[in-house]
Motif scaffolding. Structure first.
Motif, PDB file in Angstrom:
ATOM      1  N   LEU A   1      -2.676  15.476   5.902  1.00  0.00           N
ATOM      2  CA  LEU A   1      -2.805  16.747   6.608  1.00  0.00           C
ATOM      3  C   LEU A   1      -4.249  17.204   6.452  1.00  0.00           C
ATOM      4  O   LEU A   1      -4.716  17.452   5.343  1.00  0.00           O
ATOM      5  N   HIS A   2      -4.943  17.282   7.571  1.00  0.00           N
ATOM      6  CA  HIS A   2      -6.340  17.703   7.508  1.00  0.00           C
ATOM      7  C   HIS A   2      -6.409  19.217   7.317  1.00  0.00           C
ATOM      8  O   HIS A   2      -7.246  19.743   6.635  1.00  0.00           O
ATOM      9  N   SER A   3      -5.486  19.890   7.948  1.00  0.00           N
ATOM     10  CA  SER A   3      -5.323  21.337   7.807  1.00  0.00           C
ATOM     11  C   SER A   3      -3.891  21.580   8.242  1.00  0.00           C
ATOM     12  O   SER A   3      -3.165  20.637   8.505  1.00  0.00           O
ATOM     13  N   SER A   4      -3.487  22.822   8.326  1.00  0.00           N
ATOM     14  CA  SER A   4      -2.124  23.051   8.804  1.00  0.00           C
ATOM     15  C   SER A   4      -2.027  22.805  10.311  1.00  0.00           C
ATOM     16  O   SER A   4      -0.951  22.887  10.881  1.00  0.00           O
ATOM     17  N   LYS A   5      -3.151  22.469  10.953  1.00  0.00           N
ATOM     18  CA  LYS A   5      -3.164  22.283  12.409  1.00  0.00           C
ATOM     19  C   LYS A   5      -3.274  20.825  12.835  1.00  0.00           C
ATOM     20  O   LYS A   5      -3.210  20.520  14.029  1.00  0.00           O
ATOM     21  N   LEU A   6      -3.531  19.946  11.897  1.00  0.00           N
ATOM     22  CA  LEU A   6      -3.755  18.534  12.238  1.00  0.00           C
ATOM     23  C   LEU A   6      -3.168  17.634  11.167  1.00  0.00           C
ATOM     24  O   LEU A   6      -3.494  17.787   9.986  1.00  0.00           O
ATOM     25  N   GLY A   7      -2.313  16.719  11.583  1.00  0.00           N
ATOM     26  CA  GLY A   7      -1.698  15.812  10.620  1.00  0.00           C
ATOM     27  C   GLY A   7      -1.536  14.416  11.174  1.00  0.00           C
ATOM     28  O   GLY A   7      -1.477  14.217  12.393  1.00  0.00           O
ATOM     29  N   VAL A   8      -1.499  13.461  10.258  1.00  0.00           N
ATOM     30  CA  VAL A   8      -1.337  12.058  10.634  1.00  0.00           C
ATOM     31  C   VAL A   8      -0.247  11.432   9.759  1.00  0.00           C
ATOM     32  O   VAL A   8      -0.166  11.718   8.560  1.00  0.00           O
ATOM     33  N   LEU A   9       0.578  10.611  10.374  1.00  0.00           N
ATOM     34  CA  LEU A   9       1.543   9.795   9.637  1.00  0.00           C
ATOM     35  C   LEU A   9       1.279   8.348  10.027  1.00  0.00           C
ATOM     36  O   LEU A   9       1.075   8.050  11.206  1.00  0.00           O
ATOM     37  N   ILE A  10       1.224   7.466   9.018  1.00  0.00           N
ATOM     38  CA  ILE A  10       0.909   6.066   9.325  1.00  0.00           C
ATOM     39  C   ILE A  10       1.778   5.142   8.491  1.00  0.00           C
ATOM     40  O   ILE A  10       2.102   5.459   7.338  1.00  0.00           O
ATOM     41  N   GLU A  11       2.208   4.041   9.109  1.00  0.00           N
ATOM     42  CA  GLU A  11       2.938   2.999   8.376  1.00  0.00           C
ATOM     43  C   GLU A  11       2.062   1.761   8.322  1.00  0.00           C
ATOM     44  O   GLU A  11       1.655   1.232   9.355  1.00  0.00           O
ATOM     45  N   VAL A  12       1.753   1.331   7.109  1.00  0.00           N
ATOM     46  CA  VAL A  12       0.943   0.132   6.911  1.00  0.00           C
ATOM     47  C   VAL A  12       1.810  -0.893   6.190  1.00  0.00           C
ATOM     48  O   VAL A  12       2.417  -0.585   5.172  1.00  0.00           O
ATOM     49  N   ASN A  13       1.876  -2.091   6.756  1.00  0.00           N
ATOM     50  CA  ASN A  13       2.758  -3.124   6.203  1.00  0.00           C
ATOM     51  C   ASN A  13       2.001  -4.191   5.428  1.00  0.00           C
ATOM     52  O   ASN A  13       0.884  -4.537   5.787  1.00  0.00           O
ATOM     53  N   CYS A  14       2.634  -4.675   4.371  1.00  0.00           N
ATOM     54  CA  CYS A  14       2.170  -5.863   3.667  1.00  0.00           C
ATOM     55  C   CYS A  14       3.419  -6.701   3.407  1.00  0.00           C
ATOM     56  O   CYS A  14       4.468  -6.431   3.988  1.00  0.00           O
ATOM     57  N   GLU A  15       3.291  -7.736   2.552  1.00  0.00           N
ATOM     58  CA  GLU A  15       4.422  -8.658   2.417  1.00  0.00           C
ATOM     59  C   GLU A  15       5.403  -8.301   1.304  1.00  0.00           C
ATOM     60  O   GLU A  15       6.579  -8.631   1.378  1.00  0.00           O
TER      61      GLU A  15
ATOM     62  N   ARG B   1      -4.468   5.384   2.720  1.00  0.00           N
ATOM     63  CA  ARG B   1      -5.071   6.726   2.767  1.00  0.00           C
ATOM     64  C   ARG B   1      -6.296   6.762   3.676  1.00  0.00           C
ATOM     65  O   ARG B   1      -6.464   7.689   4.468  1.00  0.00           O
ATOM     66  N   GLU B   2      -7.140   5.760   3.549  1.00  0.00           N
ATOM     67  CA  GLU B   2      -8.343   5.716   4.370  1.00  0.00           C
ATOM     68  C   GLU B   2      -8.003   5.605   5.854  1.00  0.00           C
ATOM     69  O   GLU B   2      -8.627   6.236   6.699  1.00  0.00           O
ATOM     70  N   LEU B   3      -6.985   4.809   6.162  1.00  0.00           N
ATOM     71  CA  LEU B   3      -6.577   4.633   7.559  1.00  0.00           C
ATOM     72  C   LEU B   3      -6.021   5.941   8.130  1.00  0.00           C
ATOM     73  O   LEU B   3      -6.305   6.306   9.270  1.00  0.00           O
ATOM     74  N   ALA B   4      -5.234   6.652   7.321  1.00  0.00           N
ATOM     75  CA  ALA B   4      -4.684   7.937   7.784  1.00  0.00           C
ATOM     76  C   ALA B   4      -5.823   8.915   8.081  1.00  0.00           C
ATOM     77  O   ALA B   4      -5.817   9.618   9.104  1.00  0.00           O
ATOM     78  N   MET B   5      -6.809   8.941   7.200  1.00  0.00           N
ATOM     79  CA  MET B   5      -7.959   9.830   7.378  1.00  0.00           C
ATOM     80  C   MET B   5      -8.778   9.436   8.614  1.00  0.00           C
ATOM     81  O   MET B   5      -9.233  10.270   9.375  1.00  0.00           O
ATOM     82  N   GLN B   6      -8.922   8.128   8.802  1.00  0.00           N
ATOM     83  CA  GLN B   6      -9.633   7.598   9.968  1.00  0.00           C
ATOM     84  C   GLN B   6      -8.984   8.079  11.274  1.00  0.00           C
ATOM     85  O   GLN B   6      -9.659   8.530  12.192  1.00  0.00           O
ATOM     86  N   VAL B   7      -7.652   7.985  11.322  1.00  0.00           N
ATOM     87  CA  VAL B   7      -6.933   8.404  12.538  1.00  0.00           C
ATOM     88  C   VAL B   7      -7.118   9.905  12.763  1.00  0.00           C
ATOM     89  O   VAL B   7      -7.324  10.356  13.892  1.00  0.00           O
ATOM     90  N   ALA B   8      -7.088  10.674  11.674  1.00  0.00           N
ATOM     91  CA  ALA B   8      -7.283  12.123  11.804  1.00  0.00           C
ATOM     92  C   ALA B   8      -8.663  12.417  12.385  1.00  0.00           C
ATOM     93  O   ALA B   8      -8.801  13.237  13.289  1.00  0.00           O
ATOM     94  N   ALA B   9      -9.688  11.728  11.886  1.00  0.00           N
ATOM     95  CA  ALA B   9     -11.072  12.040  12.258  1.00  0.00           C
ATOM     96  C   ALA B   9     -11.460  11.483  13.622  1.00  0.00           C
ATOM     97  O   ALA B   9     -12.077  12.175  14.428  1.00  0.00           O
ATOM     98  N   TYR B  10     -11.074  10.235  13.919  1.00  0.00           N
ATOM     99  CA  TYR B  10     -11.593   9.547  15.109  1.00  0.00           C
ATOM    100  C   TYR B  10     -10.577   9.428  16.235  1.00  0.00           C
ATOM    101  O   TYR B  10     -10.843   8.766  17.242  1.00  0.00           O
ATOM    102  N   LYS B  11      -9.410  10.068  16.062  1.00  0.00           N
ATOM    103  CA  LYS B  11      -8.442  10.186  17.162  1.00  0.00           C
ATOM    104  C   LYS B  11      -8.083   8.882  17.848  1.00  0.00           C
ATOM    105  O   LYS B  11      -8.063   8.831  19.089  1.00  0.00           O
TER     106      LYS B  11
END
Lengths: 199, 199
Positions: free
Chosen positions: A67-81, A96-106
């Protein structure tokens, strides 16, 4: 050429790269004890082995929210084996980095394979019209157009984007680094990005 | 009938309902000072006014995330009319409860209006075949079928589901209560629910 590698050097390289003991020792021997060179050797080898792992089934992993703020949030599923790797700091950090990336770079897509033919055709038409209007000669237009489409993929596709913390790196590379460190195939399964006032 | 209402009674009712001072005073007068009755009066009035507010534009709000574990996460966007209400405890609580509800009860849709005609037809056909096989007489079959479809909506639609913390309440009612408390139209705009191994 005979070079003695100390346990301390191996440990330092392991801490930096996450690679195995023997891999670190071999890399240090090949690099004549030079830590930077050894890291480069591992990186190249690691990324090669990362490409080999891309076919394996990744069905475990993590769901991460940012959650970047109460106005912007990202949910991400990252898979491994395996759950074992899912619980490592390296993998958690990646998620965590990927979630932040999606929040910032849309990012709108994970990769270009997800984009519909209709959207691709539309984008290509818009860019082509623009270059034609600008008077670009026909013999270079196609080449310029391909370059523009690559740029477009870098805008909308997560794995083609530049990493928010290091513009010299693509997200694709960041993922490959974690593949090399963990020894498992990793992929972004899906993400959602909600922002108040956007849809 | 003359009844004296104390400031303490008004405060108690306000704390319980979130309604305005004058609304609470009037309700207490009408209820002859009985707190439970006054609450019921407000509830009925509030829900009536909630229905009136349903047409107003809800374009502000909150994005809320809920991670149940590292394997299950929910992202939800809940809209209201102003940032002022979005920042109230009542609204924030609603957003959190809704995120948790989606995590626990696996809603697939916000409301039945989102379900495709194809999925509706499929579900109806499956239930009809089942009841026919069970030998339900034709004259009651349609009625049973309607009841079964309602049950189906309660399974898959968030606003038709029973509230995880109080099975006597639908999510629709929980939202209406917050509409009554905040005085603004509220709606769930979208949600995502990611669970490792499910898709």
């Amino acid at each position: 050429m005979s070079v003695t590698i100390s346990a301390a050097q191996v440990k330092e390289l392991r801490d930096k790269t996450g690679a195995g003991v023997m891999d670190c020792r071999h890399a240090l021997v090949d690099a004549a004890g030079d830590l930077c060179k050894a890291e480069e050797i591992l990186r190249v080898k690691g990324i090669k082995s990362a490409d080999k792992k891309a076919g394996r089934v990744a069905s475990d992993g993590l769901v991460e929210a940012y959650l970047h703020s109460s106005k912007l949030g990202v949910l991400i599923e990252v898979n491994c084996e395996t759950d074992f790797v899912a619980k490592t700091e390296e993998f958690k950090t990646l998620a965590r980095e990927l979630a932040m990336q999606v929040a910032a770079y849309k990012a709108r897509y994970i990769s270009r394979e997800e984009i519909s033919q209709e959207e691709l055709d539309n984008a290509r038409k818009i860019f082509r019209d623009q270059y034609t209007k600008e008077g670009k000669p026909a013999n270079v237009l196609e080449k310029i157009l391909e370059g523009r489409m690559e740029k477009y993929f870098e805008e909308v596709c997560l794995i083609d984007q530049e990493y928010i913390r290091d513009g010299s790196k693509k997200i694709r590379d960041l993922i490959k680094e974690t593949v090399a460190k963990t020894g498992e195939n990793i992929l972004v399964k899906r993400f959602a990005r909600f922002s108040i006032g956007e849809n």
